[in-house]
Each structure stands twice: as C-alpha cells, then as structure tokens.
Motif scaffolding. Sequence first.
Motif, short mmCIF file in Angstrom:
data_model
loop_
_atom_site.label_atom_id
_atom_site.label_comp_id
_atom_site.label_asym_id
_atom_site.label_seq_id
_atom_site.Cartn_x
_atom_site.Cartn_y
_atom_site.Cartn_z
N ASN A 1 0.84 -1.21 0.00
CA ASN A 1 0.00 0.00 0.00
C ASN A 1 0.87 1.26 0.00
O ASN A 1 0.57 2.26 -0.66
N GLY A 2 1.99 1.21 0.73
CA GLY A 2 2.91 2.35 0.76
C GLY A 2 3.59 2.58 -0.59
O GLY A 2 3.82 3.73 -0.99
N LYS A 3 3.89 1.52 -1.30
CA LYS A 3 4.54 1.65 -2.60
C LYS A 3 3.62 2.29 -3.64
O LYS A 3 4.10 2.96 -4.56
N HIS A 4 2.35 2.12 -3.51
CA HIS A 4 1.39 2.71 -4.47
C HIS A 4 1.24 4.23 -4.27
O HIS A 4 0.71 4.91 -5.16
N LYS A 5 1.71 4.74 -3.15
CA LYS A 5 1.52 6.17 -2.84
C LYS A 5 2.26 7.09 -3.83
O LYS A 5 1.83 8.23 -4.07
N THR A 6 3.35 6.63 -4.36
CA THR A 6 4.16 7.50 -5.23
C THR A 6 3.35 8.04 -6.42
O THR A 6 3.28 9.26 -6.66
N LEU B 1 -5.72 -14.27 -4.81
CA LEU B 1 -5.05 -13.15 -4.14
C LEU B 1 -4.20 -12.36 -5.16
O LEU B 1 -3.28 -12.92 -5.77
N PRO B 2 -4.48 -11.05 -5.35
CA PRO B 2 -3.64 -10.25 -6.25
C PRO B 2 -2.22 -10.12 -5.68
O PRO B 2 -2.04 -9.76 -4.52
N VAL B 3 -1.21 -10.40 -6.49
CA VAL B 3 0.17 -10.36 -5.99
C VAL B 3 1.08 -9.46 -6.84
O VAL B 3 2.20 -9.15 -6.41
N GLU B 4 0.63 -9.02 -8.04
CA GLU B 4 1.49 -8.17 -8.88
C GLU B 4 0.66 -7.02 -9.46
O GLU B 4 -0.40 -7.24 -10.03
N PHE B 5 1.21 -5.76 -9.29
CA PHE B 5 0.45 -4.56 -9.67
C PHE B 5 1.30 -3.65 -10.57
O PHE B 5 2.52 -3.59 -10.41
N LYS B 6 0.60 -2.91 -11.46
CA LYS B 6 1.26 -1.94 -12.34
C LYS B 6 0.38 -0.69 -12.43
O LYS B 6 -0.79 -0.76 -12.79
N GLN B 7 0.95 0.52 -12.07
CA GLN B 7 0.22 1.79 -12.11
C GLN B 7 0.61 2.61 -13.35
O GLN B 7 1.77 2.57 -13.79
N THR B 8 -0.36 3.39 -13.82
CA THR B 8 -0.10 4.32 -14.94
C THR B 8 -0.89 5.60 -14.69
O THR B 8 -2.05 5.56 -14.27
N LEU B 9 -0.22 6.77 -15.00
CA LEU B 9 -0.90 8.06 -14.86
C LEU B 9 -0.77 8.83 -16.18
O LEU B 9 0.35 9.12 -16.62
N ASP B 10 -1.92 9.13 -16.76
CA ASP B 10 -1.92 9.96 -17.98
C ASP B 10 -2.29 11.39 -17.58
O ASP B 10 -3.33 11.60 -16.94
N VAL B 11 -1.41 12.36 -18.00
CA VAL B 11 -1.62 13.77 -17.64
C VAL B 11 -1.94 14.57 -18.93
O VAL B 11 -1.24 14.44 -19.95
N TYR B 12 -3.01 15.42 -18.81
CA TYR B 12 -3.42 16.23 -19.95
C TYR B 12 -3.36 17.71 -19.55
O TYR B 12 -4.34 18.26 -19.05
N PRO B 13 -2.24 18.38 -19.81
CA PRO B 13 -2.17 19.81 -19.52
C PRO B 13 -3.01 20.60 -20.55
O PRO B 13 -3.11 20.20 -21.71
N PRO B 14 -3.58 21.73 -20.13
CA PRO B 14 -4.41 22.49 -21.08
C PRO B 14 -3.60 23.14 -22.20
O PRO B 14 -4.12 23.34 -23.30
N ASN B 15 -2.35 23.50 -21.95
CA ASN B 15 -1.55 24.21 -22.94
C ASN B 15 -0.31 23.42 -23.36
O ASN B 15 0.67 24.02 -23.81
N ALA B 16 -0.36 22.09 -23.16
CA ALA B 16 0.81 21.27 -23.52
C ALA B 16 0.34 19.90 -23.95
O ALA B 16 -0.82 19.52 -23.77
N ALA B 17 1.28 19.18 -24.52
CA ALA B 17 0.96 17.83 -24.99
C ALA B 17 0.77 16.91 -23.78
O ALA B 17 1.44 17.05 -22.75
N PRO B 18 -0.12 15.94 -23.90
CA PRO B 18 -0.30 14.98 -22.80
C PRO B 18 0.93 14.07 -22.66
O PRO B 18 1.66 13.86 -23.62
N TYR B 19 1.08 13.52 -21.51
CA TYR B 19 2.20 12.59 -21.26
C TYR B 19 1.74 11.51 -20.26
O TYR B 19 0.74 11.66 -19.56
N THR B 20 2.54 10.47 -20.16
CA THR B 20 2.20 9.32 -19.30
C THR B 20 3.32 9.08 -18.30
O THR B 20 4.51 9.11 -18.68
N VAL B 21 2.94 8.84 -17.11
CA VAL B 21 3.90 8.46 -16.04
C VAL B 21 3.64 6.99 -15.71
O VAL B 21 2.55 6.62 -15.27
N ASN B 22 4.63 6.17 -15.95
CA ASN B 22 4.50 4.73 -15.68
C ASN B 22 5.15 4.40 -14.32
O ASN B 22 6.32 4.72 -14.06
N GLY B 23 4.37 3.76 -13.51
CA GLY B 23 4.91 3.33 -12.23
C GLY B 23 5.64 1.98 -12.38
O GLY B 23 5.55 1.31 -13.40
N ASN B 24 6.37 1.59 -11.33
CA ASN B 24 7.05 0.31 -11.34
C ASN B 24 6.07 -0.85 -11.12
O ASN B 24 4.95 -0.66 -10.65
#
Length: 277
Positions: free
Chosen positions: A205-210, A249-272
């Motif tokens: 749970n702590g690792k997902h905080k990033t 039981l879930p044992v392996e997780f992968k996070q992804t964050l897609d960011v859409y700025p209003p005045n810039a191109a979107p980008y993706t942040v991939n978690g470990n």
Amino acid sequence: MNAYQEHSNKNRSRSVAEGRSVGTTHRNLQELIENSPRVKQLNAYQKMADNYSAMHAKPIQKKQTVSEAEGYVDTEERHSKDSISANTKENNTNAGKINNNNSGIIQRVAKKNKKKKHKAKKATKKTVKLDKKQVMTVRNKTDQYSSGIINHVYMATGVNDGPRKEAQKVALFLGGSWVGGHMVNDQLGGTGDFANIVPITSSMNGKHKTIENRANNELSNGHGNTVEYKMQINRRETRVNGSKTVKNLPVEFKQTLDVYPPNAAPYTVNGNVFTHP
C-alpha cells in the motif's frame, strides 16, 4: 428285807413309774408340737433358708450326664452358629453398605471422568477443527481499473467494513500486516467497496503512494490539468500457509498516470511493477 429297804424299793418303783409317766407325756407333747402344721411350715421355711445359704456359700457342682453334655455342646454350637450367622449377616449388610458407597463413588468418578473425557474430546475436536484445512477466496475479481479523466481531487472516504474484514482474514491466514487497498485512490474517485478494494500488505500500500500522490499534485497545482489514473493487476495466486489457503489473491500490480495539460501535450507516467514477496 428290813423296813428301810422295803420303803426304799417302793419309792424307787414309784419314781420309776412316775418318771415313765412323765417321760411319756413329754414325748407325746413333743410329737404333737412337731406334727403341728405351723411347726411344719416353719421347719420348711428354715430348710429353704438353709438350702439357700448353703447354695450361695458353696455352689453344688452337678454332674452332667452324657445327654446334658451333648445338649450343652449343641447349645454352644448353636449359639456359635447363631453368632456366626448374625456376624455374617451384619458383615453382609456392612459389605452391602460399603458396596453401595463404593458404587456411588465409582459412579461419581465415572461421571467426572466422562465430563473430562467429553471436555478433552471437545478440545480435540476444536483442535482438529482449527487444524482442518481452511480456504478463503478474495471476493474482488477485476484486474483493470481507471479513475476516468478527472480535473479535481475528491474527499477521502476510506474502506468499507466488508473489505476491511476480508483483509484481516487474509492476515489471519497468511500472517503479516494486511489492509484493504484501493485500486483507484479514494481522492481520485475510487470507492471503498469490494469492487475497488483488494487485500494488500501495508508495505505494498505504501509503494502505491508515489503515483497516487503525483496524480493529486497534478490536479492541485492550479494549472487546470486533467488526469487519468490506471491500475492493472498483472497476476493473482493461491497462497498456502500450513492448513490455510487464500485463493484469488492479487500479488502483482502496475500503475499508470496519464496527464493532460491544457496548454501542452499529454504525457504518461509509468509506475514500477510491484510484486508481493
């Protein structure tokens, strides 16, 4: 014979005659007294008194006849048999009382032993029940999650009671510290029910905080960004700990964050990729 002698002889003869007469009369009177009923009664009383005194002074030993001796032996033998019979009866009665008391004691001891045996059996059943194989299955079966495109932070709502208890049960089965983990953080719009919560360790749970905190910052920086937070469960396993088993039981997780700025191109942040050990 002279006159003197003759006179003497006459006197002697008279004396003899008179003496005989007096003696006879005396004897007759004595016989009359002795034969009187009153005297006989007194004599009888005296005889009885003499016999009583003689008996107590020196008891007369009566010679026993053969029949009397045999009767005495029979009487003694009968008394002895009667005594033995009475003693036997008394002993049997006492033995019966003792047997009854012993029976009562034995019954009480048997009852106590039965209770102890029942308790031991119950404890054994409880132990067997505890040692019996126990299996639980994680309720959530969804592998892909998304917050959707959002432009603000939501109020935190926490984890509902059902998913929280499920995580506690996993901790009981597998040991360690487990919590109900949001697949989409509640500040990003995720719910606290089984559809969005799975059991994960406190460390996981702590690792997902990033990535979750990165998404919150993108929405709170005042630049008007929008984001989409995604969570992927890559693998589920069955974990066994002794007689206890946890399935799905879930044992392996992968996070992804897609960011859409209003005045810039979107980008993706991939978690470990994070995996439960």
